[in-house]
Design a protein around this motif. Structure first.
Motif, PDB file in Angstrom:
ATOM      1  N   VAL A  22       2.629   1.808  -3.450  1.00  0.00           N
ATOM      2  CA  VAL A  22       1.712   2.383  -4.442  1.00  0.00           C
ATOM      3  C   VAL A  22       1.434   3.845  -4.115  1.00  0.00           C
ATOM      4  O   VAL A  22       1.401   4.701  -5.017  1.00  0.00           O
ATOM      5  CB  VAL A  22       0.410   1.560  -4.502  1.00  0.00           C
ATOM      6  CG1 VAL A  22      -0.635   2.262  -5.374  1.00  0.00           C
ATOM      7  CG2 VAL A  22       0.690   0.162  -5.049  1.00  0.00           C
ATOM      8  N   TYR A  37      -6.038  -2.051  -6.618  1.00  0.00           N
ATOM      9  CA  TYR A  37      -5.657  -0.650  -6.802  1.00  0.00           C
ATOM     10  C   TYR A  37      -6.194  -0.159  -8.144  1.00  0.00           C
ATOM     11  O   TYR A  37      -5.935  -0.779  -9.183  1.00  0.00           O
ATOM     12  CB  TYR A  37      -4.137  -0.493  -6.784  1.00  0.00           C
ATOM     13  CG  TYR A  37      -3.474  -1.061  -5.546  1.00  0.00           C
ATOM     14  CD1 TYR A  37      -3.412  -0.321  -4.367  1.00  0.00           C
ATOM     15  CD2 TYR A  37      -2.918  -2.334  -5.556  1.00  0.00           C
ATOM     16  CE1 TYR A  37      -2.814  -0.835  -3.231  1.00  0.00           C
ATOM     17  CE2 TYR A  37      -2.306  -2.862  -4.426  1.00  0.00           C
ATOM     18  CZ  TYR A  37      -2.263  -2.107  -3.265  1.00  0.00           C
ATOM     19  OH  TYR A  37      -1.671  -2.630  -2.134  1.00  0.00           O
ATOM     20  N   ARG A  45       2.158   7.229  -6.470  1.00  0.00           N
ATOM     21  CA  ARG A  45       1.163   8.255  -6.797  1.00  0.00           C
ATOM     22  C   ARG A  45       1.695   9.641  -6.476  1.00  0.00           C
ATOM     23  O   ARG A  45       1.538  10.580  -7.271  1.00  0.00           O
ATOM     24  CB  ARG A  45      -0.127   7.984  -6.023  1.00  0.00           C
ATOM     25  CG  ARG A  45      -0.873   6.738  -6.468  1.00  0.00           C
ATOM     26  CD  ARG A  45      -1.961   6.381  -5.474  1.00  0.00           C
ATOM     27  NE  ARG A  45      -2.706   5.194  -5.891  1.00  0.00           N
ATOM     28  CZ  ARG A  45      -3.449   4.461  -5.073  1.00  0.00           C
ATOM     29  NH1 ARG A  45      -3.538   4.791  -3.774  1.00  0.00           N
ATOM     30  NH2 ARG A  45      -4.098   3.406  -5.523  1.00  0.00           N
ATOM     31  N   ASP A  65       0.829  -1.206   0.000  1.00  0.00           N
ATOM     32  CA  ASP A  65       0.000   0.000   0.000  1.00  0.00           C
ATOM     33  C   ASP A  65       0.865   1.258   0.000  1.00  0.00           C
ATOM     34  O   ASP A  65       0.587   2.221  -0.732  1.00  0.00           O
ATOM     35  CB  ASP A  65      -0.927   0.034   1.215  1.00  0.00           C
ATOM     36  CG  ASP A  65      -2.044  -0.993   1.128  1.00  0.00           C
ATOM     37  OD1 ASP A  65      -2.228  -1.604   0.046  1.00  0.00           O
ATOM     38  OD2 ASP A  65      -2.739  -1.183   2.153  1.00  0.00           O
TER      39      ASP A  65
END
Length: 270
Positions: free
Chosen positions: A22, A53, A26, A19
């Motif tokens: 990712v 995701y 971003r 998590d």
């Protein structure tokens, strides 16, 4: 905005903080990540990660290292069946690796040809891994693709000029990893200088091949910004222009992957 066109988010290196990995991507301006399948037998896990995701997509295939152990269960029809999932945007990775030779070469070639057939049947691009196998890779791509609608990318490109030229003639793309940032990669950068901007992708191949200035660390999708900056310098364009063009290229090649909306507040680098 960038696309990491090739990473391995299913690898154990990311198990404890996927998590966060990712999320960092971003924040670094990476709007799309493609997590690549290397074992057909593990595709379910790849698909689960892509489904978890909204900005992660995936492929289906068998890495040449694993061709010997998985070939018995692999067919173009089976790959095409799995590729029907909407999160699947490509076939592979597949190809030839004569550097490590972890699978018999005849098994690698049979697997490569199966993947090419699946790519033609589905209309999805084939993701090609090649190392120390330029001549055979070029031959197989010509035999499987010439006039037959095969599209794809040479991923983590570090091969010779002849293979790059052959692939470009076929309409393939060339994807560049952190290798292009390494001090001893002058020859590679010279080849990159001749690749048209409309045929360039960028990738991490994470968790491998972290680019300068992150070399020696575990690679992750956020670091693709560093690779893109070096490619921009080689091509004589701004990082913003390289990001725009490489993203357009990735969306054109991986046409099942929708274009992301520009998100306010996205950063420009890792």
């Amino acid at each position: 905005m960038l696309v990491d066109s090739h990473c391995h988010l299913d690898f154990p290196d990311f198990a404890d903080e996927r998590d966060e990995v990712v999320a960092r991507a971003r924040r670094a301006g990476v709007a799309r990540m493609i997590t690549i399948c290397t074992y057909l037998s593990r595709f379910d896990r790849i698909r689960e990660i892509a489904q978890a995701y909204p900005d992660v997509y995936c492929t289906v295939g068998v890495h040449p290292h694993n061709a010997g152990s998985e070939l018995a269960g692999v067919s173009a029809e089976r790959i095409a069946e799995l590729a029907a999932h909407p999160k699947v945007v490509g076939i592979g990775e597949t190809g030839l690796d004569y550097y490590y030779d972890k699978s018999p070469r005849d098994a690698q070639e049979r697997s490569f040809r199966i993947h090419c057939r699946a790519a033609r049947d589905t209309g999805l691009p084939v993701i090609v891994h090649t190392r120390d196998a330029d001549e055979d890779t070029g031959r197989i791509l010509e035999e499987e693709g010439a006039g037959r609608g095969l599209d794809g990318v040479l991923h983590c490109f570090s091969s010779g000029r002849a293979l790059a030229e052959k692939a470009l003639e076929m309409g393939f793309y060339v994807s560049l990893s952190g290798i292009v940032t390494f001090r001893n990669s002058e020859e590679l950068r010279a080849i990159v200088g001749t690749v048209p901007l409309d045929r360039i992708l960028v990738e991490t191949d994470a968790p491998f091949l972290a680019p300068v200035p992150k070399r020696g660390k575990r690679n992750e999708p956020a670091f693709v910004a560093h690779t893109a900056a070096v490619v921009a310098e080689v091509k004589g364009v701004t990082p913003a222009e390289l990001a725009r063009r490489s993203t357009e290229n990735a969306l054109r090649l991986f046409s099942r992957m929708p274009a992301p909306a520009e998100e306010a507040g996205m950063g420009a680098g890792a």
